[in-house]
Design a protein around this motif. Structure first.
Motif, PDB file in Angstrom:
ATOM      1  N   ALA A 192     -22.675  -0.892 -20.550  1.00  0.00           N
ATOM      2  CA  ALA A 192     -23.996  -0.450 -20.472  1.00  0.00           C
ATOM      3  C   ALA A 192     -24.742  -0.180 -21.913  1.00  0.00           C
ATOM      4  CB  ALA A 192     -24.037   0.804 -19.751  1.00  0.00           C
ATOM      5  N   ALA A 193     -23.633   0.179 -22.865  1.00  0.00           N
ATOM      6  CA  ALA A 193     -24.025   0.446 -24.275  1.00  0.00           C
ATOM      7  C   ALA A 193     -24.522  -1.009 -24.773  1.00  0.00           C
ATOM      8  CB  ALA A 193     -23.083   1.254 -24.958  1.00  0.00           C
ATOM      9  N   ASN A 194     -23.620  -2.122 -24.450  1.00  0.00           N
ATOM     10  CA  ASN A 194     -23.941  -3.276 -24.928  1.00  0.00           C
ATOM     11  C   ASN A 194     -25.382  -3.450 -24.557  1.00  0.00           C
ATOM     12  OD1 ASN A 194     -21.585  -3.182 -25.954  1.00  0.00           O
ATOM     13  ND2 ASN A 194     -20.361  -4.520 -24.499  1.00  0.00           N
ATOM     14  N   ILE A 195     -25.568  -3.509 -23.189  1.00  0.00           N
ATOM     15  CA  ILE A 195     -26.832  -3.824 -23.008  1.00  0.00           C
ATOM     16  C   ILE A 195     -27.851  -3.110 -23.356  1.00  0.00           C
ATOM     17  CG2 ILE A 195     -28.331  -4.152 -20.481  1.00  0.00           C
ATOM     18  CD1 ILE A 195     -25.599  -4.461 -19.039  1.00  0.00           C
ATOM     19  N   ALA A 196     -27.730  -1.907 -23.703  1.00  0.00           N
ATOM     20  CA  ALA A 196     -28.999  -1.070 -24.103  1.00  0.00           C
ATOM     21  C   ALA A 196     -29.074  -1.382 -25.656  1.00  0.00           C
ATOM     22  CB  ALA A 196     -28.460   0.403 -23.939  1.00  0.00           C
ATOM     23  N   ASN A 197     -27.981  -1.998 -26.390  1.00  0.00           N
ATOM     24  CA  ASN A 197     -28.281  -2.495 -27.799  1.00  0.00           C
ATOM     25  C   ASN A 197     -28.440  -4.146 -28.075  1.00  0.00           C
ATOM     26  OD1 ASN A 197     -28.079   0.065 -29.362  1.00  0.00           O
ATOM     27  ND2 ASN A 197     -26.117   0.311 -28.209  1.00  0.00           N
ATOM     28  N   ALA A 198     -28.899  -4.531 -26.754  1.00  0.00           N
ATOM     29  CA  ALA A 198     -29.039  -6.098 -27.022  1.00  0.00           C
ATOM     30  C   ALA A 198     -29.920  -6.591 -28.088  1.00  0.00           C
ATOM     31  CB  ALA A 198     -29.311  -6.669 -25.547  1.00  0.00           C
ATOM     32  N   ASP A 199     -30.912  -5.789 -28.557  1.00  0.00           N
ATOM     33  CA  ASP A 199     -31.900  -6.103 -29.363  1.00  0.00           C
ATOM     34  C   ASP A 199     -31.499  -5.286 -30.849  1.00  0.00           C
ATOM     35  OD1 ASP A 199     -33.317  -8.010 -27.882  1.00  0.00           O
ATOM     36  OD2 ASP A 199     -34.589  -6.270 -27.036  1.00  0.00           O
ATOM     37  N   THR A 200     -30.367  -4.676 -31.040  1.00  0.00           N
ATOM     38  CA  THR A 200     -30.258  -4.099 -32.078  1.00  0.00           C
ATOM     39  C   THR A 200     -29.535  -5.004 -33.173  1.00  0.00           C
ATOM     40  OG1 THR A 200     -29.726  -1.865 -30.954  1.00  0.00           O
ATOM     41  CG2 THR A 200     -28.701  -2.015 -33.160  1.00  0.00           C
ATOM     42  N   PRO A 201     -30.116  -5.193 -34.541  1.00  0.00           N
ATOM     43  CA  PRO A 201     -29.685  -5.950 -35.487  1.00  0.00           C
ATOM     44  C   PRO A 201     -28.202  -5.330 -35.935  1.00  0.00           C
ATOM     45  CG  PRO A 201     -31.500  -5.437 -36.129  1.00  0.00           C
ATOM     46  CD  PRO A 201     -31.297  -4.424 -34.808  1.00  0.00           C
ATOM     47  N   ASN A 202     -27.320  -6.221 -35.770  1.00  0.00           N
ATOM     48  CA  ASN A 202     -25.730  -6.096 -36.233  1.00  0.00           C
ATOM     49  C   ASN A 202     -25.089  -5.333 -35.431  1.00  0.00           C
ATOM     50  OD1 ASN A 202     -25.936  -7.526 -38.773  1.00  0.00           O
ATOM     51  ND2 ASN A 202     -27.244  -5.833 -39.677  1.00  0.00           N
ATOM     52  N   TYR A 203     -25.495  -5.118 -34.065  1.00  0.00           N
ATOM     53  CA  TYR A 203     -24.681  -4.434 -33.212  1.00  0.00           C
ATOM     54  C   TYR A 203     -23.522  -5.263 -32.721  1.00  0.00           C
ATOM     55  CZ  TYR A 203     -23.362  -1.894 -29.083  1.00  0.00           C
ATOM     56  OH  TYR A 203     -22.540  -1.105 -28.281  1.00  0.00           O
ATOM     57  N   ARG A 204     -22.095  -4.740 -32.642  1.00  0.00           N
ATOM     58  CA  ARG A 204     -21.120  -5.587 -32.263  1.00  0.00           C
ATOM     59  C   ARG A 204     -20.704  -5.130 -30.748  1.00  0.00           C
ATOM     60  NH1 ARG A 204     -20.209  -9.734 -35.181  1.00  0.00           N
ATOM     61  NH2 ARG A 204     -17.892  -9.541 -34.490  1.00  0.00           N
ATOM     62  N   ALA A 205     -20.755  -6.156 -29.780  1.00  0.00           N
ATOM     63  CA  ALA A 205     -20.510  -5.836 -28.558  1.00  0.00           C
ATOM     64  C   ALA A 205     -19.046  -5.557 -28.220  1.00  0.00           C
ATOM     65  CB  ALA A 205     -20.762  -7.151 -27.467  1.00  0.00           C
ATOM     66  N   LYS A 206     -18.815  -4.387 -27.463  1.00  0.00           N
ATOM     67  CA  LYS A 206     -17.520  -3.834 -27.215  1.00  0.00           C
ATOM     68  C   LYS A 206     -17.182  -4.126 -25.765  1.00  0.00           C
ATOM     69  CE  LYS A 206     -17.960  -0.450 -30.963  1.00  0.00           C
ATOM     70  NZ  LYS A 206     -19.487  -0.475 -31.183  1.00  0.00           N
ATOM     71  N   ASP A 207     -15.777  -4.056 -25.472  1.00  0.00           N
ATOM     72  CA  ASP A 207     -15.368  -4.096 -24.035  1.00  0.00           C
ATOM     73  C   ASP A 207     -13.772  -3.635 -24.297  1.00  0.00           C
ATOM     74  OD1 ASP A 207     -15.289  -4.460 -21.137  1.00  0.00           O
ATOM     75  OD2 ASP A 207     -15.308  -6.668 -21.584  1.00  0.00           O
ATOM     76  N   ILE A 208     -13.438  -3.254 -22.960  1.00  0.00           N
ATOM     77  CA  ILE A 208     -12.040  -2.891 -22.769  1.00  0.00           C
ATOM     78  C   ILE A 208     -10.960  -3.972 -22.173  1.00  0.00           C
ATOM     79  CG2 ILE A 208     -10.218  -1.336 -21.749  1.00  0.00           C
ATOM     80  CD1 ILE A 208     -12.748   0.936 -21.710  1.00  0.00           C
ATOM     81  N   ASP A 209      -9.913  -4.260 -22.668  1.00  0.00           N
ATOM     82  CA  ASP A 209      -9.159  -5.298 -22.038  1.00  0.00           C
ATOM     83  C   ASP A 209      -8.527  -4.347 -20.858  1.00  0.00           C
ATOM     84  OD1 ASP A 209      -7.176  -7.042 -21.143  1.00  0.00           O
ATOM     85  OD2 ASP A 209      -6.201  -7.071 -22.845  1.00  0.00           O
ATOM     86  N   PHE A 210      -8.992  -4.575 -19.870  1.00  0.00           N
ATOM     87  CA  PHE A 210      -8.568  -3.821 -18.515  1.00  0.00           C
ATOM     88  C   PHE A 210      -7.101  -3.714 -18.167  1.00  0.00           C
ATOM     89  CE2 PHE A 210      -8.263  -2.901 -14.000  1.00  0.00           C
ATOM     90  CZ  PHE A 210      -8.763  -1.676 -14.053  1.00  0.00           C
ATOM     91  N   GLN A 211      -6.524  -5.077 -18.041  1.00  0.00           N
ATOM     92  CA  GLN A 211      -5.179  -5.160 -17.799  1.00  0.00           C
ATOM     93  C   GLN A 211      -4.277  -4.524 -18.604  1.00  0.00           C
ATOM     94  OE1 GLN A 211      -4.333  -6.591 -14.798  1.00  0.00           O
ATOM     95  NE2 GLN A 211      -6.575  -7.140 -14.422  1.00  0.00           N
ATOM     96  N   THR A 212      -4.441  -4.570 -19.928  1.00  0.00           N
ATOM     97  CA  THR A 212      -3.705  -3.982 -21.208  1.00  0.00           C
ATOM     98  C   THR A 212      -3.896  -2.569 -20.873  1.00  0.00           C
ATOM     99  OG1 THR A 212      -3.836  -6.062 -22.511  1.00  0.00           O
ATOM    100  CG2 THR A 212      -3.031  -3.897 -23.431  1.00  0.00           C
ATOM    101  N   ALA A 213      -4.965  -2.117 -20.660  1.00  0.00           N
ATOM    102  CA  ALA A 213      -5.106  -0.403 -20.877  1.00  0.00           C
ATOM    103  C   ALA A 213      -4.612   0.034 -19.314  1.00  0.00           C
ATOM    104  CB  ALA A 213      -6.645  -0.261 -20.803  1.00  0.00           C
ATOM    105  N   LEU A 214      -4.698  -0.490 -18.432  1.00  0.00           N
ATOM    106  CA  LEU A 214      -4.345  -0.151 -17.090  1.00  0.00           C
ATOM    107  C   LEU A 214      -2.666  -0.131 -17.201  1.00  0.00           C
ATOM    108  CD1 LEU A 214      -4.931   1.135 -14.469  1.00  0.00           C
ATOM    109  CD2 LEU A 214      -4.847  -1.258 -13.489  1.00  0.00           C
ATOM    110  N   ALA A 215      -1.861  -1.253 -17.796  1.00  0.00           N
ATOM    111  CA  ALA A 215      -0.545  -1.085 -18.090  1.00  0.00           C
ATOM    112  C   ALA A 215      -0.176  -0.060 -18.802  1.00  0.00           C
ATOM    113  CB  ALA A 215      -0.158  -2.459 -18.587  1.00  0.00           C
ATOM    114  N   GLN A 216      -0.634   0.237 -19.971  1.00  0.00           N
ATOM    115  CA  GLN A 216      -0.541   1.427 -20.834  1.00  0.00           C
ATOM    116  C   GLN A 216      -0.695   2.891 -19.906  1.00  0.00           C
ATOM    117  OE1 GLN A 216      -2.787   0.892 -24.269  1.00  0.00           O
ATOM    118  NE2 GLN A 216      -1.483  -0.454 -25.328  1.00  0.00           N
ATOM    119  N   ALA A 217      -1.747   2.880 -19.302  1.00  0.00           N
ATOM    120  CA  ALA A 217      -2.166   4.313 -18.618  1.00  0.00           C
ATOM    121  C   ALA A 217      -0.906   4.305 -17.355  1.00  0.00           C
ATOM    122  CB  ALA A 217      -3.338   4.013 -17.919  1.00  0.00           C
ATOM    123  N   ALA A 218      -0.439   3.224 -16.857  1.00  0.00           N
ATOM    124  CA  ALA A 218       0.456   3.417 -15.900  1.00  0.00           C
ATOM    125  C   ALA A 218       2.077   3.558 -16.605  1.00  0.00           C
ATOM    126  CB  ALA A 218       0.554   2.164 -14.968  1.00  0.00           C
TER     127      ALA A 218
END
Length: 135
Positions: free
Chosen positions: A27-53
């Motif tokens: 949602a933050a990525n979508i909100a900043n779609a027109d912001t100069p020099n904004y770097r899109a962020k995401d979570i590697d869900f599989q790795t994060a879930l394995a770490q959480a488990a």
């Protein structure tokens, strides 16, 4: 109390928390779609879930000083999903790496997975309530 919830909901409680974090990043990525020099962020869900488990090979945290916060018995609100920057497939002149079509697809995917985990958790609770009532 948190250990009891982990037994009841299994991996779905951690999955919900991670998907919530992922939805916030997208949602933050979508909100900043027109912001100069904004770097899109995401979570590697599989790795994060394995770490959480607890399935990761990372060493356990150790308390090396008496002034460190003792968090061994405290459950965190959400597992720590490590946000990574997502590379753009089509570079832009302003340095922004958000691609709206990818973000919308990622948001739909995360929302679908969130809903699925929510339904699994609800099903476990419904089954438990039926067992308690003797139905």
């Amino acid at each position: 109390m948190a250990a009891g919830l982990d037994k009841l909901y299994g991996i779905h409680a951690q999955s919900l928390a991670l998907q919530q974090q992922r939805l916030q990043h997208v949602a933050a990525n979508i909100a900043n779609a027109d912001t100069p020099n904004y770097r899109a962020k995401d979570i590697d869900f599989q790795t994060a879930l394995a770490q959480a488990a607890g399935a990761s090979d990372s060493p356990a945290l150790q308390r090396t000083n008496d002034r460190h916060l003792n968090i061994a018995g405290i459950a965190t609100a959400a597992p720590a999903g490590v946000a990574t920057e997502r590379d753009s497939t089509q570079p832009s002149q302003d340095g922004n790496t958000v691609e709206l079509h990818r973000e919308q697809a990622a948001f739909a995917d995360a929302a679908l997975r969130y809903r699925a985990s929510l339904q699994f958790a609800q099903g476990r609770l419904t089954t438990l309530m039926s067992a308690i009532r003797g139905e």
